[in-house]
Scaffold this active site. Sequence first.
Site, PDB file in Angstrom:
ATOM      1  N   ARG A 236       9.380  54.499 -10.065  1.00 52.77           N
ATOM      2  CA  ARG A 236       9.715  53.972  -8.731  1.00 52.77           C
ATOM      3  C   ARG A 236       9.781  52.449  -8.741  1.00 52.77           C
ATOM      4  NH1 ARG A 236       5.616  56.087  -4.659  1.00 52.77           N
ATOM      5  NH2 ARG A 236       4.287  55.877  -6.467  1.00 52.77           N
TER       6      ARG A 236
ATOM      7  N   ASN B  53       8.532  59.730  -4.870  1.00 54.55           N
ATOM      8  CA  ASN B  53       8.178  60.890  -5.675  1.00 54.55           C
ATOM      9  C   ASN B  53       8.271  62.133  -4.806  1.00 54.55           C
ATOM     10  OD1 ASN B  53       7.595  59.442  -8.000  1.00 54.55           O
ATOM     11  ND2 ASN B  53       5.407  59.327  -7.582  1.00 54.55           N
TER      12      ASN B  53
END
Length: 90
Positions: free
Chosen positions: A19, A37
Amino acid sequence: MPAANRLTVHGRVQGVWYRNWTVNAAQDLGLTGWVRNCDDGTVEIHAEGEEEALDRLTVLAQDGPPAADVIKIDRSVVPAEGHMAFEKRR
């Protein structure tokens, strides 16, 4: 309104800084949107901007950060949401 894509990244992509890497890559390409996520172990990316930059992000996302092991990426065209920045979501 800019173009927008939704990417679902499959493989070893959680717990490997994917990320954070995505935020940096998207910002470098001038894209806005978010990354998060998912409960199934994938990472979902919503990116908005110029088509060329979206294409480049998809290519870069295939490698991701060094510890990632991307198996495949599902890509779809989605409506733009009008984001002003690119952010990491939980």
